[in-house]
Write an enzyme that holds these catalytic residues in place. Structure first.
Site, PDB file in Angstrom:
ATOM      1  N   GLY A  10       0.819  -1.275   0.042  1.00  0.00           N
ATOM      2  CA  GLY A  10       0.053   0.013  -0.055  1.00  0.00           C
ATOM      3  C   GLY A  10       0.919   1.123  -0.093  1.00  0.00           C
ATOM      4  O   GLY A  10       0.407   2.274   0.460  1.00  0.00           O
ATOM      5  N   SER A  36       0.466  -4.090   4.939  1.00  0.00           N
ATOM      6  CA  SER A  36       0.667  -4.753   6.237  1.00  0.00           C
ATOM      7  C   SER A  36       0.691  -3.431   6.921  1.00  0.00           C
ATOM      8  O   SER A  36       0.866  -2.182   6.649  1.00  0.00           O
ATOM      9  CB  SER A  36       1.900  -5.001   5.991  1.00  0.00           C
ATOM     10  N   VAL A  44       9.861   7.466   1.409  1.00  0.00           N
ATOM     11  CA  VAL A  44      10.429   8.804   0.519  1.00  0.00           C
ATOM     12  C   VAL A  44       9.718   8.720  -0.674  1.00  0.00           C
ATOM     13  O   VAL A  44       9.021   7.710  -0.858  1.00  0.00           O
ATOM     14  CB  VAL A  44      11.811   8.559   0.658  1.00  0.00           C
ATOM     15  N   ALA A  47       9.642  13.705  -5.383  1.00  0.00           N
ATOM     16  CA  ALA A  47       9.538  14.637  -6.471  1.00  0.00           C
ATOM     17  C   ALA A  47       9.347  13.940  -7.649  1.00  0.00           C
ATOM     18  O   ALA A  47       9.377  12.413  -7.672  1.00  0.00           O
ATOM     19  CB  ALA A  47      11.084  15.129  -6.580  1.00  0.00           C
ATOM     20  N   LYS A  75       7.931  21.504  -8.945  1.00  0.00           N
ATOM     21  CA  LYS A  75       9.184  21.415  -9.345  1.00  0.00           C
ATOM     22  C   LYS A  75       9.580  22.002 -10.791  1.00  0.00           C
ATOM     23  O   LYS A  75       8.939  21.343 -11.631  1.00  0.00           O
ATOM     24  CB  LYS A  75       9.383  19.916  -9.058  1.00  0.00           C
ATOM     25  N   VAL A 199       0.479 -10.451   4.463  1.00  0.00           N
ATOM     26  CA  VAL A 199       0.448 -11.477   3.732  1.00  0.00           C
ATOM     27  C   VAL A 199       1.770 -12.630   4.215  1.00  0.00           C
ATOM     28  O   VAL A 199       2.894 -12.038   4.305  1.00  0.00           O
ATOM     29  CB  VAL A 199       0.978 -11.276   2.180  1.00  0.00           C
ATOM     30  N   LEU A 350       9.211  -0.391  -6.411  1.00  0.00           N
ATOM     31  CA  LEU A 350      10.434  -0.796  -6.051  1.00  0.00           C
ATOM     32  C   LEU A 350      10.905  -2.300  -6.244  1.00  0.00           C
ATOM     33  O   LEU A 350      11.782  -2.883  -6.498  1.00  0.00           O
ATOM     34  CB  LEU A 350      10.756  -0.445  -4.625  1.00  0.00           C
ATOM     35  N   GLY A 362      11.614   7.233  -9.846  1.00  0.00           N
ATOM     36  CA  GLY A 362      10.739   6.126  -9.388  1.00  0.00           C
ATOM     37  C   GLY A 362       9.361   6.189  -9.719  1.00  0.00           C
ATOM     38  O   GLY A 362       8.777   5.073  -9.924  1.00  0.00           O
ATOM     39  N   ILE A 363       8.636   7.078  -9.386  1.00  0.00           N
ATOM     40  CA  ILE A 363       7.212   7.267  -9.621  1.00  0.00           C
ATOM     41  C   ILE A 363       6.623   7.310 -11.068  1.00  0.00           C
ATOM     42  O   ILE A 363       5.841   6.690 -11.570  1.00  0.00           O
ATOM     43  CB  ILE A 363       6.646   8.479  -8.947  1.00  0.00           C
TER      44      ILE A 363
HETATM   45  C1  FAD Z   1      16.011   7.316  -1.006  1.00  0.00           C
HETATM   46  C2  FAD Z   1      15.062   7.278  -1.865  1.00  0.00           C
HETATM   47  C3  FAD Z   1      14.483   8.489  -2.442  1.00  0.00           C
HETATM   48  C4  FAD Z   1      13.467   8.475  -3.316  1.00  0.00           C
HETATM   49  N1  FAD Z   1      13.223   9.610  -3.790  1.00  0.00           N
HETATM   50  C5  FAD Z   1      12.234   9.840  -5.140  1.00  0.00           C
HETATM   51  C6  FAD Z   1      11.690  10.822  -5.721  1.00  0.00           C
HETATM   52  O1  FAD Z   1      12.135  11.843  -5.217  1.00  0.00           O
HETATM   53  N2  FAD Z   1      11.013  10.605  -6.775  1.00  0.00           N
HETATM   54  C7  FAD Z   1      10.369   9.439  -7.171  1.00  0.00           C
HETATM   55  O2  FAD Z   1       9.821   9.438  -8.101  1.00  0.00           O
HETATM   56  N3  FAD Z   1      10.889   8.487  -6.364  1.00  0.00           N
HETATM   57  C8  FAD Z   1      11.747   8.140  -5.316  1.00  0.00           C
HETATM   58  N4  FAD Z   1      12.021   7.058  -4.691  1.00  0.00           N
HETATM   59  C9  FAD Z   1      11.191   5.833  -5.311  1.00  0.00           C
HETATM   60  C10 FAD Z   1      10.152   5.956  -4.386  1.00  0.00           C
HETATM   61  O3  FAD Z   1      10.269   6.033  -2.966  1.00  0.00           O
HETATM   62  C11 FAD Z   1       9.079   4.442  -4.715  1.00  0.00           C
HETATM   63  O4  FAD Z   1       9.149   4.495  -6.028  1.00  0.00           O
HETATM   64  C12 FAD Z   1       7.789   4.844  -4.329  1.00  0.00           C
HETATM   65  O5  FAD Z   1       7.865   5.282  -2.803  1.00  0.00           O
HETATM   66  C13 FAD Z   1       7.316   3.423  -4.150  1.00  0.00           C
HETATM   67  O6  FAD Z   1       7.483   2.780  -3.381  1.00  0.00           O
HETATM   68  P1  FAD Z   1       6.703   1.106  -3.205  1.00  0.00           P
HETATM   69  O7  FAD Z   1       5.270   1.486  -3.143  1.00  0.00           O
HETATM   70  O8  FAD Z   1       7.247   0.445  -4.320  1.00  0.00           O
HETATM   71  O9  FAD Z   1       7.357   0.351  -2.136  1.00  0.00           O
HETATM   72  P2  FAD Z   1       7.063   0.973  -0.490  1.00  0.00           P
HETATM   73  O10 FAD Z   1       6.574   2.128  -0.206  1.00  0.00           O
HETATM   74  O11 FAD Z   1       8.114   0.550   0.321  1.00  0.00           O
HETATM   75  O12 FAD Z   1       5.571   0.084   0.097  1.00  0.00           O
HETATM   76  C14 FAD Z   1       5.696  -1.271   0.158  1.00  0.00           C
HETATM   77  C15 FAD Z   1       4.409  -1.747   0.714  1.00  0.00           C
HETATM   78  O13 FAD Z   1       4.473  -3.236   0.881  1.00  0.00           O
HETATM   79  C16 FAD Z   1       3.699  -3.495   1.917  1.00  0.00           C
HETATM   80  N5  FAD Z   1       4.168  -4.681   2.720  1.00  0.00           N
HETATM   81  C17 FAD Z   1       5.492  -5.358   2.559  1.00  0.00           C
HETATM   82  N6  FAD Z   1       5.275  -6.531   2.878  1.00  0.00           N
HETATM   83  C18 FAD Z   1       4.174  -6.960   3.127  1.00  0.00           C
HETATM   84  C19 FAD Z   1       3.287  -8.218   3.398  1.00  0.00           C
HETATM   85  N7  FAD Z   1       4.142  -9.009   3.799  1.00  0.00           N
HETATM   86  N8  FAD Z   1       2.119  -8.026   3.462  1.00  0.00           N
HETATM   87  C20 FAD Z   1       1.211  -6.956   3.304  1.00  0.00           C
HETATM   88  N9  FAD Z   1       1.887  -5.818   2.800  1.00  0.00           N
HETATM   89  C21 FAD Z   1       3.297  -5.740   2.692  1.00  0.00           C
HETATM   90  C22 FAD Z   1       4.041  -2.480   2.960  1.00  0.00           C
HETATM   91  O14 FAD Z   1       3.226  -2.333   4.050  1.00  0.00           O
HETATM   92  C23 FAD Z   1       4.028  -1.113   2.246  1.00  0.00           C
HETATM   93  O15 FAD Z   1       2.589  -0.855   1.948  1.00  0.00           O
HETATM   94  C24 FAD Z   1      12.969   7.170  -3.759  1.00  0.00           C
HETATM   95  C25 FAD Z   1      13.326   6.160  -3.167  1.00  0.00           C
HETATM   96  C26 FAD Z   1      14.400   6.186  -2.472  1.00  0.00           C
HETATM   97  C27 FAD Z   1      14.888   4.879  -1.457  1.00  0.00           C
HETATM   98  N1  6CW Z   2       9.318  13.357 -19.809  1.00  0.00           N
HETATM   99  C1  6CW Z   2       9.995  13.913 -18.745  1.00  0.00           C
HETATM  100  C2  6CW Z   2      11.286  14.298 -19.508  1.00  0.00           C
HETATM  101  C3  6CW Z   2      12.072  15.515 -18.756  1.00  0.00           C
HETATM  102  C4  6CW Z   2      12.121  16.876 -19.486  1.00  0.00           C
HETATM  103  N2  6CW Z   2      12.790  17.656 -18.371  1.00  0.00           N
HETATM  104  C5  6CW Z   2      13.097  16.860 -17.366  1.00  0.00           C
HETATM  105  C6  6CW Z   2      13.488  17.457 -16.081  1.00  0.00           C
HETATM  106  C7  6CW Z   2      13.567  16.749 -15.143  1.00  0.00           C
HETATM  107 CL1  6CW Z   2      14.337  17.285 -13.808  1.00  0.00          CL
HETATM  108  C8  6CW Z   2      13.265  15.395 -15.200  1.00  0.00           C
HETATM  109  C9  6CW Z   2      12.436  14.929 -16.569  1.00  0.00           C
HETATM  110  C10 6CW Z   2      12.548  15.992 -17.291  1.00  0.00           C
HETATM  111  C11 6CW Z   2       9.050  15.056 -18.304  1.00  0.00           C
HETATM  112  O1  6CW Z   2       8.726  15.856 -19.060  1.00  0.00           O
HETATM  113  O2  6CW Z   2       8.832  15.053 -17.004  1.00  0.00           O
END
Ligand code: FAD
Ligand code: 6CW
Length: 516
Positions: A10, A36, A44, A47, A75, A199, A350, A362-363
């Site tokens: 989630g 969970s 995290v 952006a 941003k 799970v 992730l 990541g997003i």
């Molecule tokens: C340091 C850092 C900085 C980041 N900064 C950016 C950013 O600026 N921009 C960006 O686009 N992305 C960023 N990311 C990536 C971003 O954080 C992730 O893409 C986003 O949070 C998605 O995470 P997720 O949902 O895949 O995993 P998570 O957020 O880890 O969620 C996992 C989920 O699984 C659940 N879960 C786990 N095990 C079980 C189980 N056994 N049963 C039930 N549920 C369970 C947990 O409860 C949780 O809800 C960053 C990542 C890191 C590590």
């Molecule tokens: N499709 C992306 C490409 C992009 C164009 N400029 C930037 C700047 C940054 Cl910081 C990230 C991504 C991008 C978008 O339009 O977001």
């Protein structure tokens, strides 16, 4: 008809997936999300790319609907500080590179005898950001861009279909936990069944397909398609189905992070409308301004720095405001699953892959995966071609972004620590080395960057090469024969537009305060 989706997890990935598929298929799809109550989300991920607007448009959400609930800000770029040398910075903005007589303006900039700020000479937004301004006027009018929220150009297009058409001038920064909470309400209101439980077991049939997941207190949950949104642990795809994970550690060494959420009086501080990446001795620190707080963290390589040293450096960087804030230490799994869709299990987020957050991808990966799954959604035939098309698209996006991030470290001029010296000699993806040789002669274009859709246009590569300063590039020889007049007029037009906007636009904080 396959229409029972079981999402495990989630975080941002789980709730973006649930929301999108309810918006896409309405009551014709049955969605259960189990998350969970004991295992936290990564905490995290604040952006984004500007393309995320397609996600909110698809959900029928306007900025005024969700931004205040998520303490969100705009941003306008990533600001890279101290990557070339101490005190230097440049922007990677959401602003297309202008072209003059068939050559990018940056090429004309190189020929004209570079200043030290290609970004402020070739774009308007860097000056808008430096002045701490909003890209919207107080009445909400967007600076003269070809389209705005709800415009025809936004309707029904996926990100990949839209790229290259127009460049929206900003992306978003928001509190990840608040976005997940907002999307939980959005999804549950539209019929998603939300179960808070662990799970405990992933059940497989004789073919190795998932037949259900067993929870601690809610019994077995069964569906047709299982979406693994369990984060770095990859509970379903990597653990239960034993799908191999391809590590990128040989080319991207940053494998750790320590994050702080620092409460801040943003009116007093002012909002610099961008994500800042400040280079450090063994990695870099992100600073993301939100309404009410600053999100910050040190991304580093544990081979060069201990978690204690990283936290100490981060706290010193932030100053007294960080004193009572608890640190969140994170181990990052860098790389991607060999295939993100195996049998009846698709990993999104992730669990699928990650390449460190330097360009906030990541997003974008999540959003891209969701769009591709909607495009290739299976029927009872489970046509393997759908899975192959999906897996190829997801792999290309991650491999392309990986190359782009490796370029940042190879192109960074600074070499004052072993970390930065090693960054120059570390192995890079084979194709990238060949591309860099071409870019030394001719700036990146659609023919010479990573050849599959990966979310980045050629000008993003130009920004990195011209900003980082560590790889010598030259102007196209043809420009020696060309009349510079048109380019000079374009540079003058940029200066004029920059002056008009910086005189007219409101401060970023004042814009958000007026919308509240
Ligand atoms: C340091 C850092 C900085 C980041 N900064 C950016 C950013 O600026 N921009 C960006 O686009 N992305 C960023 N990311 C990536 C971003 O954080 C992730 O893409 C986003 O949070 C998605 O995470 P997720 O949902 O895949 O995993 P998570 O957020 O880890 O969620 C996992 C989920 O699984 C659940 N879960 C786990 N095990 C079980 C189980 N056994 N049963 C039930 N549920 C369970 C947990 O409860 C949780 O809800 C960053 C990542 C890191 C590590
Ligand atoms: N499709 C992306 C490409 C992009 C164009 N400029 C930037 C700047 C940054 Cl910081 C990230 C991504 C991008 C978008 O339009 O977001």
């Amino acid at each position: 008809m396959l229409n029972r989706l079981v999402i495990v997890g989630g975080g941002t990935a789980g709730w973006m997936t649930a929301s999108y598929f309810k918006a896409a298929f309405g009551d014709r799809i049955d969605i259960t999300l189990v998350e969970s109550g004991n295992v936290g989300a990564v905490g995290v991920g604040e952006a984004t790319f500007s393309d995320i607007r397609h996600f909110f448009e698809f959900l029928g959400l306007k900025e005024k609907d969700w931004m205040p609930a998520c303490n969100a800000t705009y941003k306008l770029a990533v600001r890279f500080e101290n990557w070339r040398e101490e005190g230097h910075y440049f922007y990677h903005p959401f602003e297309q590179m202008r072209s003059v007589n068939g050559f990018p303006l940056a090429d004309w900039w190189l020929k004209a005898g570079p200043t030290d700020r290609f970004d402020k000479d070739c774009f308007v937004m860097p000056s808008v950001i430096d002045a701490g301004l909003s890209p919207r006027h107080l009445d909400g009018k967007l600076i003269d861009q070809p389209f705005d929220e709800g415009a025809d150009e936004m309707q029904g297009l996926t990100m990949s279909e839209h790229q290259g058409k127009t460049q929206f001038p900003y992306a978003y920064q928001f509190e990840a936990a608040l976005l997940a909470k907002y999307l939980t309400t959005y999804a549950v209101e539209r019929g998603v069944k939300h179960i808070t439980d662990d799970v405990k077991k992933v059940n497989l049939d004789e073919r190795g397909w998932i037949s259900g997941v067993t929870t601690a207190e809610h019994g077995d949950i069964e569906g047709d398609l299982y979406v693994d949104c369990t984060g770095f642990r990859g509970l379903l795809l990597n653990q239960a189905l034993e799908t191999p994970f391809i590590s990128f550690a040989d080319t991207l060494p940053n494998d750790s992070a320590v994050a702080l959420q620092v409460p801040m009086d943003m009116q007093a501080r002012g909002i610099l409308p961008c994500t800042t990446a400040t280079a450090q001795e063994a990695g870099w620190i992100w600073t993301i301004p939100l309404m009410g707080r600053v999100g910050t963290g040190y991304v580093y390589a544990k081979d060069y720095l201990s978690p204690e040293e990283a936290e100490r450096t981060l706290r010193e960087f932030v100053g007294p405001a960080a004193a009572d804030v608890e640190a969140n230490h994170i181990k990052m799994r860098i790389g991607r699953s060999e295939n993100s869709w195996v049998n009846n299990c698709v990993a999104i987020g992730l669990s699928s892959g990650f390449v460190e957050p330097l360009e906030s991808t990541g997003i974008f990966f999540i959003h891209h995966a969701i769009e591709q799954l909607a495009k290739h959604f299976p029927d009872e035939s489970w046509n393997p071609v759908q899975r192959r098309l999906y897996n190829d698209s997801v792999a290309h996006v991650m491999d392309g972004i990986r190359e782009f991030l490796v370029l940042h470290y190879h192109a960074a001029k600074r070499n004052d620590t072993q970390y930065w010296r090693d960054a120059k000699t570390r192995r890079m993806p084979d194709e990238l080395a060949a591309r860099i040789e071409k870019w030394k002669t001719q700036l990146p274009d659609s023919e010479t960057i990573y050849p599959y859709y990966h979310g980045l246009p050629p000008y993003s590569y130009m920004c990195v090469l011209l900003g980082m300063g560590g790889i010598e590039v030259q102007a196209s020889p043809a420009l020696a024969l060309a009349d510079p007049g048109a380019a000079e007029r374009e540079f003058a037009a940029i200066r004029d537009k920059t002056r008009r906007l910086t005189e007219a636009l409101p401060k970023a904080y004042d814009y958000f305060a007026a919308q509240a």
